[in-house]
Design a protein around this motif. Structure first.
Motif, mmCIF file in Angstrom:
data_model
loop_
_atom_site.group_PDB
_atom_site.id
_atom_site.type_symbol
_atom_site.label_atom_id
_atom_site.label_comp_id
_atom_site.label_asym_id
_atom_site.label_seq_id
_atom_site.Cartn_x
_atom_site.Cartn_y
_atom_site.Cartn_z
ATOM 1 N N ILE A 1 -0.569 11.161 -34.482
ATOM 2 C CA ILE A 1 -1.570 10.543 -35.422
ATOM 3 C C ILE A 1 -1.315 10.200 -36.808
ATOM 4 N N LEU B 1 0.777 7.421 -36.867
ATOM 5 C CA LEU B 1 0.065 6.220 -36.897
ATOM 6 C C LEU B 1 -0.774 5.794 -38.174
ATOM 7 N N ILE B 2 -1.264 6.851 -38.757
ATOM 8 C CA ILE B 2 -1.869 6.471 -40.224
ATOM 9 C C ILE B 2 -0.821 6.276 -41.034
ATOM 10 N N ARG C 1 -14.363 13.937 -37.690
ATOM 11 C CA ARG C 1 -13.638 13.455 -36.731
ATOM 12 C C ARG C 1 -14.151 14.458 -35.292
ATOM 13 N N ILE C 2 -13.999 14.158 -34.366
ATOM 14 C CA ILE C 2 -14.100 14.665 -32.946
ATOM 15 C C ILE C 2 -12.998 15.805 -32.575
ATOM 16 N N SER C 3 -13.142 16.792 -32.674
ATOM 17 C CA SER C 3 -12.067 17.686 -32.265
ATOM 18 C C SER C 3 -12.276 18.607 -30.963
ATOM 19 N N MET C 4 -13.570 18.382 -30.399
ATOM 20 C CA MET C 4 -13.550 19.136 -29.185
ATOM 21 C C MET C 4 -12.770 18.882 -28.076
ATOM 22 N N PHE C 5 -12.264 17.651 -27.880
ATOM 23 C CA PHE C 5 -11.277 17.512 -26.680
ATOM 24 C C PHE C 5 -9.804 18.060 -27.046
ATOM 25 N N VAL C 6 -9.655 17.516 -28.364
ATOM 26 C CA VAL C 6 -8.235 18.176 -28.728
ATOM 27 C C VAL C 6 -8.056 19.945 -28.498
ATOM 28 N N TRP D 1 1.912 4.277 -40.590
ATOM 29 C CA TRP D 1 2.251 2.812 -40.366
ATOM 30 C C TRP D 1 0.926 2.013 -40.727
ATOM 31 N N ILE E 1 -0.071 15.376 -30.669
ATOM 32 C CA ILE E 1 -0.849 14.727 -30.937
ATOM 33 C C ILE E 1 -1.314 14.148 -32.143
#
Lengths: 427, 185
Positions: free
Chosen positions: B113, B116-117, B93-98, B119, B109
């Motif tokens: 997420i 969403l997973i 995963r890309i975690s740098m923004f969060v 669902w 967030i």
């Protein structure tokens, strides 16, 4: 069908969702929002069938081989061999690090495996010998990206699967670029070693060199089995990977580490866990690329590039820049799975050889593994060496420049990469 | 128990935490079993491919079923091992923004997420079951089983993803109600 799935995917990616779920949820949400919820069954089918492929079996087998080699002390024997011949040079251990990476690349096919296995052995040794810690880690990080370029290569298997090109041809195309990356790194190391006065080590005697070669001999048979078996047509790449895994397990069980049943079971569990991550991601990427195709996005990108062909030189340059940037943020596997179908089709339409495009894409994305801010290799090396990723990244800049020169060479002089595949009848 | 006691944030946090723990009691051993099963399947795959090579080399024999069986085992192995990676946050995963956000936003967030997973996994479990049921009438190309059997691990694996995502959402929400700085796996 709209392109909203792309924005949803990017949003989820930036939100820190696991990439595999971002690849599935972007199209899933978009289908529901577009009133096409019934098509979710295709998403489920693509996820399953995306993994259900015989050529992809090479991926878990190579992971298994890498785990077995790491546990079986193969890295240490390769380091001893490189040390016996190269340590006498100024900055000798840095040269040893690079040479060991080239040798290890012929067996593992993964930059992370290379960085972890060799970094664990070499970084402390280099530090003890007086090399600055960040420099030692930077050499390990930068040289480990040679792993997926020289055959065998996990990402090349993924690329060949998605883009329907010959795995053996792609492996052949990786040999010269991988060796060039190693040689250019050694040239940079020589310059740095002179400028910083890095230590030299006493030359090894003939008997020491012979003992080191004998110790590494069984491990060095692996690339011969792999490359020889695949290029001669005796094995498929999947079978070669299985043979390599068996041979590595055999070495681990009978070599100096003498792994017992519990140790072998641990190797299988670790390989299965890693394979689960990679293969689920591949399945999700195949589902996503189905959406890219049916939404018309792939055609739109191909049409856009074909409509304004401009200068192929400039387009290839732009491709390199794009792939390097993508490589900074995405692991090579998912990047290939997401971008390969759209970009590959467009550039092949423009007259670029499919193998040439493939090797340019693979090398660019692999080099991205050692660049900040996401570079997985930087983090792997950092955890092994205890140095911060930032300091490692700064020390790795000269090596990155060397890699960029090689990328430029293989991009604008296709015969450099294609000479061997052509000689073997693949291009 | 009076009304206010059952609606205080701390009470809600405790209930959600209990839910998360209860779900974890199911999901953890299932995930561990999944990885071990996947390791066993990997060993069987290896044995099949090596047998195929040996029989081809020694006797010129090639088994038609070996390819379909081994790739099916790989697909099952990948599906069995995937929930463990999600549960232990090992998926890429890309975690740098969060990571640049404050902890409240990060938590919101992360709950979104997880839901969403939940669902998505539910939808894929449902459609996966439909896909397996539809394929029961079709025979696998070289194995003596209906093709639907090959698809059968998809729904249970997706249900396991649902459990894990619900566990994660409950844990994060509990931590939010309790005012804890950060929940961990």
């Amino acid at each position: 069908m709209s392109f909203s799935f792309v924005w949803l995917f990017i949003l989820l990616l930036a939100s820190g969702a696991p990439i595999a779920f971002a690849l599935l949820a972007g199209p899933g949400l978009a289908l529901v929002l577009d009133g096409e919820g019934g098509l979710l069954v295709v998403l489920a089918s693509r996820l399953f069938n995306g993994i259900d492929s015989y050529p992809l079996m090479a991926v878990p087998f190579f992971i298994l081989a890498g785990e077995a080699m790491a546990a079986g002390g193969v890295a240490a024997s390769l380091v001893r061999l490189a040390k016996a011949f190269l340590a006498r040079l100024r900055g000798g251990l840095a040269h040893v690090n690079i040479a060991a990476s080239i040798l290890f690349a012929g067996m593992s096919g993964s930059a992370i495996a290379d960085a972890s296995a060799l970094g664990r052995v070499l970084t402390p040794t280099m530090k003890e010998a007086g090399y600055p810690g960040p420099f030692a880690a930077a050499v390990t990080a930068a040289s480990s990206v040679i792993g997926p370029i020289i055959p065998p290569s996990g990402i090349m298997i993924i690329y060949a699967y998605v883009m329907n090109v010959s795995v053996a041809g792609l492996f052949a195309a990786g040999i010269v670029p991988g060796l060039l990356m190693g040689v250019s790194m050694m040239a940079v190391t020589a310059a740095i070693a002179r400028r910083r006065g890095l230590p030299k080590h006493p030359p090894a005697s003939r008997s020491e060199q012979w003992a080191a070669a004998k110790g590494a001999g069984p491990a060095l048979v692996t690339p011969v089995i792999l490359v020889g078996g695949i290029f001669s047509g005796y094995f498929t790449p999947t079978e070669a990977a299985a043979v390599a895994a068996c041979y590595a397990l055999f070495l681990a069980a009978l070599g100096p580490t003498q792994l017992k049943t519990a140790g072998v079971a641990t190797i299988f569990v670790r390989a299965a866990a890693q394979s689960g991550v990679v293969l689920f991601l591949i399945g999700a990427s195949v589902a996503f690329s189905w959406m890219v195709t049916v939404s018309g996005l792939a055609d739109s990108i191909a049409d856009m590039l074909s409509a304004r062909p401009g200068n192929l030189f400039l387009m290839l340059f732009a491709l390199n820049v794009l792939l390097l940037i993508v490589g900074m943020f995405l692991d090579a596997g998912p990047a290939i799975l997401i971008l390969g179908p759209a970009l590959g089709a467009a550039f092949v339409n423009l007259g670029v050889d499919p193998l040439h495009f493939a090797i340019v894409m693979c090398v660019n994305l692999t080099v991205g593994l050692s660049t900040p801010p996401i570079g997985l290799v930087l983090f792997a090396t950092s955890s092994v060496s205890g140095e911060t990723p930032e300091r490692i990244a700064i020390e790795a800049l000269p090596f990155l420049a060397a890699h960029l020169c090689v990328i430029g060479l293989i991009t604008f002089a296709p015969p450099v990469a294609l000479a061997i595949p052509r000689a073997l009848g693949f291009a | 128990m009076n009304r206010s006691a059952t609606t205080t944030p701390l009470y809600i946090a405790r209930r959600l935490d209990a839910l998360s723990t209860a779900l974890g009691r199911f999901s953890r051993p299932l995930c561990e079993w999944g990885v071990n099963a996947s390791a066993a399947l990997l060993a069987i795959m290896l044995a099949i491919v090596m047998t195929q090579i040996a029989s081809r080399t020694a006797a010129g024999l090639s088994f038609a079923w070996s390819e379909e069986l081994s790739k099916t085992l790989m697909t099952w192995g990948a599906l069995f091992a995937a929930p463990n990676a999600y549960r232990n946050a090992q998926q890429l995963r890309i975690s740098m923004f969060v990571d640049a956000l404050d902890h409240r936003s990060r938590r919101v967030i992360s709950i979104a997420i997880a839901l969403l997973i939940f669902w998505l996994s539910g939808a894929l479990a449902l459609h996966g079951a439909q896909m397996a049921a539809d394929a029961m009438a079709v025979r696998a190309s070289s194995l003596p089983v209906p093709a639907g059997v090959l698809y059968s691990p998809l729904p249970p694996v997706m249900i396991l993803f649902m459990l894990i995502s619900l566990e994660s959402a409950a844990r994060e929400t509990a931590a939010a109600f309790a005012g804890a700085p950060e929940a961990t796996n």
